[in-house]
Design a protein around this motif. Structure first.
Motif, PDB file in Angstrom:
ATOM      1  N   ARG A 134      76.862  34.034 -27.188  1.00 36.76           N
ATOM      2  CA  ARG A 134      76.446  35.197 -26.852  1.00 36.76           C
ATOM      3  C   ARG A 134      74.787  35.212 -27.037  1.00 36.76           C
ATOM      4  O   ARG A 134      74.093  35.460 -26.221  1.00 36.76           O
ATOM      5  CB  ARG A 134      76.900  36.262 -27.770  1.00 36.76           C
ATOM      6  CG  ARG A 134      76.418  37.475 -27.605  1.00 36.76           C
ATOM      7  CD  ARG A 134      75.231  38.106 -28.541  1.00 36.76           C
ATOM      8  NE  ARG A 134      75.512  37.664 -29.944  1.00 36.76           N
ATOM      9  CZ  ARG A 134      75.862  38.291 -30.800  1.00 36.76           C
ATOM     10  NH1 ARG A 134      76.435  39.279 -30.763  1.00 36.76           N
ATOM     11  NH2 ARG A 134      76.004  37.805 -32.122  1.00 36.76           N
ATOM     12  N   ASP A 135      74.366  34.541 -28.244  1.00 36.07           N
ATOM     13  CA  ASP A 135      73.132  34.443 -28.562  1.00 36.07           C
ATOM     14  C   ASP A 135      72.230  33.646 -27.456  1.00 36.07           C
ATOM     15  O   ASP A 135      70.913  33.922 -27.226  1.00 36.07           O
ATOM     16  CB  ASP A 135      72.774  33.905 -29.750  1.00 36.07           C
ATOM     17  CG  ASP A 135      73.313  34.794 -30.986  1.00 36.07           C
ATOM     18  OD1 ASP A 135      73.599  35.889 -30.659  1.00 36.07           O
ATOM     19  OD2 ASP A 135      73.366  34.341 -32.251  1.00 36.07           O
ATOM     20  N   GLU A 136      72.812  32.567 -26.995  1.00 33.28           N
ATOM     21  CA  GLU A 136      72.311  31.491 -25.845  1.00 33.28           C
ATOM     22  C   GLU A 136      71.929  32.551 -24.658  1.00 33.28           C
ATOM     23  O   GLU A 136      70.851  32.554 -24.116  1.00 33.28           O
ATOM     24  CB  GLU A 136      73.200  30.538 -25.575  1.00 33.28           C
ATOM     25  CG  GLU A 136      72.611  29.538 -24.571  1.00 33.28           C
ATOM     26  CD  GLU A 136      73.540  28.475 -23.999  1.00 33.28           C
ATOM     27  OE1 GLU A 136      73.297  27.733 -23.281  1.00 33.28           O
ATOM     28  OE2 GLU A 136      74.531  28.247 -24.905  1.00 33.28           O
ATOM     29  N   ALA A 137      72.784  33.442 -24.258  1.00 33.48           N
ATOM     30  CA  ALA A 137      72.711  34.066 -23.171  1.00 33.48           C
ATOM     31  C   ALA A 137      71.427  35.067 -23.341  1.00 33.48           C
ATOM     32  O   ALA A 137      70.577  35.298 -22.515  1.00 33.48           O
ATOM     33  CB  ALA A 137      74.032  34.955 -22.894  1.00 33.48           C
ATOM     34  N   LEU A 138      71.496  35.911 -24.599  1.00 34.62           N
ATOM     35  CA  LEU A 138      70.597  36.817 -24.675  1.00 34.62           C
ATOM     36  C   LEU A 138      68.961  36.176 -24.830  1.00 34.62           C
ATOM     37  O   LEU A 138      68.091  36.742 -24.433  1.00 34.62           O
ATOM     38  CB  LEU A 138      70.807  37.300 -26.294  1.00 34.62           C
ATOM     39  CG  LEU A 138      71.971  37.946 -26.292  1.00 34.62           C
ATOM     40  CD1 LEU A 138      71.901  38.735 -27.793  1.00 34.62           C
ATOM     41  CD2 LEU A 138      72.286  39.067 -25.314  1.00 34.62           C
ATOM     42  N   ALA A 139      68.960  34.849 -25.154  1.00 36.58           N
ATOM     43  CA  ALA A 139      67.828  34.019 -25.413  1.00 36.58           C
ATOM     44  C   ALA A 139      67.376  33.840 -23.924  1.00 36.58           C
ATOM     45  O   ALA A 139      66.031  33.757 -23.823  1.00 36.58           O
ATOM     46  CB  ALA A 139      67.999  32.569 -25.700  1.00 36.58           C
ATOM     47  N   LYS A 140      67.971  33.901 -22.680  1.00 32.40           N
ATOM     48  CA  LYS A 140      67.859  33.768 -21.366  1.00 32.40           C
ATOM     49  C   LYS A 140      67.292  35.075 -20.865  1.00 32.40           C
ATOM     50  O   LYS A 140      67.107  35.232 -19.587  1.00 32.40           O
ATOM     51  CB  LYS A 140      68.944  33.109 -20.633  1.00 32.40           C
ATOM     52  CG  LYS A 140      69.344  31.930 -21.171  1.00 32.40           C
ATOM     53  CD  LYS A 140      70.414  31.129 -20.084  1.00 32.40           C
ATOM     54  CE  LYS A 140      70.787  29.820 -20.792  1.00 32.40           C
ATOM     55  NZ  LYS A 140      69.886  28.697 -20.341  1.00 32.40           N
ATOM     56  N   GLY A 141      67.493  36.260 -21.606  1.00 29.04           N
ATOM     57  CA  GLY A 141      67.022  37.464 -21.064  1.00 29.04           C
ATOM     58  C   GLY A 141      68.158  38.194 -20.495  1.00 29.04           C
ATOM     59  O   GLY A 141      68.086  39.211 -19.636  1.00 29.04           O
ATOM     60  N   ILE A 142      69.487  37.667 -20.655  1.00 25.27           N
ATOM     61  CA  ILE A 142      70.680  38.214 -19.994  1.00 25.27           C
ATOM     62  C   ILE A 142      71.155  39.321 -20.771  1.00 25.27           C
ATOM     63  O   ILE A 142      71.414  39.277 -22.217  1.00 25.27           O
ATOM     64  CB  ILE A 142      71.654  37.060 -19.772  1.00 25.27           C
ATOM     65  CG1 ILE A 142      71.148  36.134 -18.904  1.00 25.27           C
ATOM     66  CG2 ILE A 142      72.846  37.554 -19.297  1.00 25.27           C
ATOM     67  CD1 ILE A 142      72.108  34.740 -18.892  1.00 25.27           C
ATOM     68  N   ILE A 143      71.479  40.319 -20.544  1.00 33.37           N
ATOM     69  CA  ILE A 143      72.041  41.609 -21.104  1.00 33.37           C
ATOM     70  C   ILE A 143      73.735  41.364 -21.044  1.00 33.37           C
ATOM     71  O   ILE A 143      74.266  41.247 -19.863  1.00 33.37           O
ATOM     72  CB  ILE A 143      71.733  43.066 -20.687  1.00 33.37           C
ATOM     73  CG1 ILE A 143      70.237  43.260 -20.728  1.00 33.37           C
ATOM     74  CG2 ILE A 143      72.413  44.136 -21.298  1.00 33.37           C
ATOM     75  CD1 ILE A 143      69.834  44.133 -19.954  1.00 33.37           C
ATOM     76  N   ILE A 144      74.552  41.554 -22.057  1.00 32.95           N
ATOM     77  CA  ILE A 144      76.003  41.516 -22.183  1.00 32.95           C
ATOM     78  C   ILE A 144      76.558  42.930 -22.520  1.00 32.95           C
ATOM     79  O   ILE A 144      76.146  43.340 -23.511  1.00 32.95           O
ATOM     80  CB  ILE A 144      76.484  40.452 -22.972  1.00 32.95           C
ATOM     81  CG1 ILE A 144      75.887  39.099 -22.650  1.00 32.95           C
ATOM     82  CG2 ILE A 144      77.954  40.536 -22.961  1.00 32.95           C
ATOM     83  CD1 ILE A 144      76.400  38.105 -23.592  1.00 32.95           C
ATOM     84  N   ASN A 145      77.423  43.469 -21.551  1.00 32.90           N
ATOM     85  CA  ASN A 145      77.952  44.812 -21.800  1.00 32.90           C
ATOM     86  C   ASN A 145      79.383  44.434 -21.894  1.00 32.90           C
ATOM     87  O   ASN A 145      79.998  43.706 -21.366  1.00 32.90           O
ATOM     88  CB  ASN A 145      77.589  45.941 -20.961  1.00 32.90           C
ATOM     89  CG  ASN A 145      76.169  46.081 -21.011  1.00 32.90           C
ATOM     90  OD1 ASN A 145      75.662  46.413 -21.844  1.00 32.90           O
ATOM     91  ND2 ASN A 145      75.731  46.393 -19.617  1.00 32.90           N
TER      92      ASN A 145
END
Length: 277
Positions: A176-187
């Motif tokens: 999850r944190d890897e995705a957030l670091a790429k500017g991706i939002i997860i809902n």
């Protein structure tokens, strides 16, 4: 404060009240590809759980829910309100860490005709099921899909649904944190229509698990499904929020501000305790 959203007509009406919609990302937090002017309002990856804990009726309603939401007048109205009045979307199904299947490659939805085409593709695909539950695998699969999208959006969003915690593949929070670091939002769309069962690896407070361990990014949120009657309405509400880019009406609590209320390793631990592997 919990990052969950109740479902109802008031929410949908409020969502559509504005004639102009902007992205959720705060300054400096937009996707990296800002050198190209956005051609869509959001790049949306829909990641749908098809593990064996989902019964065939739930799988059918889930499919119908997404198909009907995409062609609904509320969705199309939200679409028209955006700066570009169109989105790009891809839809895949997942279960174990090595089991993901794209049902809809990247498509642009810009009105009733393209919405109908995507909805029809969703409904035509054969229904299938898979073993285990790897939310981390779904996120890892979703991240590079944005690089394959020929369109550029103000926001990049992974819309992930499921009825249980991660019990296969990498642990979910680092992914999850890897995705957030790429500017991706997860809902998240936690599905809680059945009582927790030993045989299906269900847990209580799956919504808390999604809030504290799965979702993240500016304006991220959870819409919880707790009864079958609201299944389709919940999916529509979630898509409306994602397409319109309106943040929920509550303060989003950053991950670092609090400890998870449910262990982010509960799925892995439960699997180990029951099956020893």
């Amino acid at each position: 404060m919990r990052r969950s959203i109740s479902i109802g007509a008031m929410l949908i009406a409020g969502l559509l009240a504005s004639s102009h919609v902007v992205g959720l990302a705060a300054p400096g937090q937009r996707p990296e590809r800002t050198q190209t002017s956005p051609t869509v309002d959001v790049e949306l990856v829909i990641a749908v759980d098809v593990s064996y804990s989902m019964d065939l009726d739930e799988l059918a309603v889930q499919r119908e829910g997404y198909a009907q939401a995409i062609v609904s007048k509320e969705f199309l109205q939200a679409l028209r309100a955006g700066p570009n009045a169109r989105i790009s979307v891809t839809y895949f199904e997942w279960s174990a860490s090595s089991d993901q299947r794209i049902i809809i490659p990247w498509r642009v939805i810009d009105g009733p005709e393209t919405a109908d085409a995507v909805a029809n593709e969703i409904m035509k695909a054969p229904v299938r099921r898979g073993s285990r539950t790897s939310i981390s695998g779904a996120i890892l699969f979703a991240m590079p899909l944005f690089d394959e999208d020929p369109y550029r959006g103000f926001r990049r969003v992974i819309d992930i649904s499921g009825d249980g915690p991660n019990n296969n593949g990498p642990t979910v929070t680092p992914v999850r944190d890897e995705a957030l670091a790429k500017g991706i939002i997860i809902n998240g769309l936690p599905i809680m229509v059945k009582e927790p069962s030993y045989s299906t690896m269900d847990i209580e407070n799956l919504d808390w698990y999604y809030e504290d361990c799965v979702i993240g990014g500016p304006g991220s949120f959870v819409v919880t499904i707790k009864d079958r009657e609201n299944f389709k309405e919940a999916i529509r509400t979630k898509l409306l929020l994602e397409v319109a880019g309106r943040p929920p009406e509550y303060r989003v609590v950053p991950i670092a501000e609090k400890q998870p209320r449910v262990s982010c390793l509960i799925g892995e631990k439960t699997w180990q305790d029951r099956w020893g592997r």
